[in-house]
Motif scaffolding. Structure first.
Motif, PDB file in Angstrom:
ATOM      1  N   ASP A 163       0.822  -1.215   0.000  1.00  0.00           N
ATOM      2  CA  ASP A 163       0.000   0.000   0.000  1.00  0.00           C
ATOM      3  C   ASP A 163       0.858   1.269   0.000  1.00  0.00           C
ATOM      4  O   ASP A 163       0.532   2.254  -0.655  1.00  0.00           O
ATOM      5  N   THR A 164       1.960   1.202   0.759  1.00  0.00           N
ATOM      6  CA  THR A 164       2.883   2.356   0.794  1.00  0.00           C
ATOM      7  C   THR A 164       3.425   2.594  -0.610  1.00  0.00           C
ATOM      8  O   THR A 164       3.470   3.726  -1.095  1.00  0.00           O
ATOM      9  N   ARG A 165       3.797   1.489  -1.257  1.00  0.00           N
ATOM     10  CA  ARG A 165       4.348   1.575  -2.623  1.00  0.00           C
ATOM     11  C   ARG A 165       3.312   2.188  -3.572  1.00  0.00           C
ATOM     12  O   ARG A 165       3.647   3.037  -4.392  1.00  0.00           O
ATOM     13  N   THR A 166       2.065   1.752  -3.445  1.00  0.00           N
ATOM     14  CA  THR A 166       0.991   2.267  -4.319  1.00  0.00           C
ATOM     15  C   THR A 166       0.857   3.780  -4.159  1.00  0.00           C
ATOM     16  O   THR A 166       0.814   4.522  -5.153  1.00  0.00           O
ATOM     17  N   ILE A 167       0.825   4.232  -2.905  1.00  0.00           N
ATOM     18  CA  ILE A 167       0.632   5.671  -2.654  1.00  0.00           C
ATOM     19  C   ILE A 167       1.867   6.463  -3.085  1.00  0.00           C
ATOM     20  O   ILE A 167       1.747   7.523  -3.710  1.00  0.00           O
TER      21      ILE A 167
END
Lengths: 145, 62
Positions: free
Chosen positions: A57-61
């Motif tokens: 999720d961190t990567r996505t954001i």
């Protein structure tokens, strides 16, 4: 010599302010966008450090943040080069903004699993703020504001 | 606007600091120029990209 410099200074202050109101609005919104992205990614990185959000999720954001910032840089360069918003500039800015508006919309509609409710709310609010500022720019570019 | 900024740049070369002084005056006045806003946004975008890329590099996809 000093009086001459002072005269030029007094002459230039109002001149620097002479610009298209639309460009000023775009510049203001781009500035807000940049600061919102900064807060968003700092919040997400911090949440990840505290194990409140997954790596994925961190990567996505953060990937979204890079995309928005790169588009922001292109938009600032395009805005810097013009004195008034003409049809060609509107087309160029729309082409820059449209893909990131879609991407932010996609992330906004995704459920990002953040275990801490307060952090989850902050991230959600920041993504929505980002969406709002980008839409504001788009509205000015489209001639609606 | 373009001409004004060109003059400011020339002046800044001759008397360093005058352009930033103008921008500072405008900021204090509550009216920030488009160029000042774009400069600020640009610097922030660059810093954002660097921060995000650094994190992604430190956390490669497995």
């Amino acid at each position: 010599m000093l009086r001459r410099k002072l005269f030029v200074f007094v002459l230039l202050v109002p001149l620097v302010g002479c610009t298209d109101a639309n460009l000023k609005k775009i510049a203001q919104e781009l500035d807000v966008t940049a600061k919102t992205v900064a807060t968003l990614q700092t919040t997400v990185i911090d949440a990840n450090t505290k194990k409140l959000i997954s790596e994925a999720d961190t990567r996505t954001i953060l990937t979204l943040c890079i995309q928005v910032s790169q588009a922001g840089q292109q938009a600032t360069a395009a805005t810097r080069a013009i004195n008034a918003l003409g049809p060609a500039d509107r087309t160029q800015l729309t082409a820059i903004l449209a893909p990131v508006i879609t991407s932010v919309g996609n992330v906004a509609s995704q459920t990002i699993a953040i275990s801490n409710p307060q952090t989850a709310e902050t991230v959600k609010t920041l993504v929505l703020t980002l969406q709002t500022t980008l839409n504001s720019i788009n509205l000015v570019v489209a001639g609606g504001a | 606007m373009e001409t004004a900024l060109a003059i400011v740049q020339l002046l800044n070369t001759a008397a360093p600091g005058i352009a930033s002084l103008i921008l500072m005056v405008k900021r204090t006045n509550g009216t920030v120029s488009v160029i000042a806003l774009l400069d600020e946004a640009d610097a922030q975008f660059a810093s954002n990209i660097q921060q995000a890329k650094d994190w992604l590099a430190a956390h490669p996809k497995v």
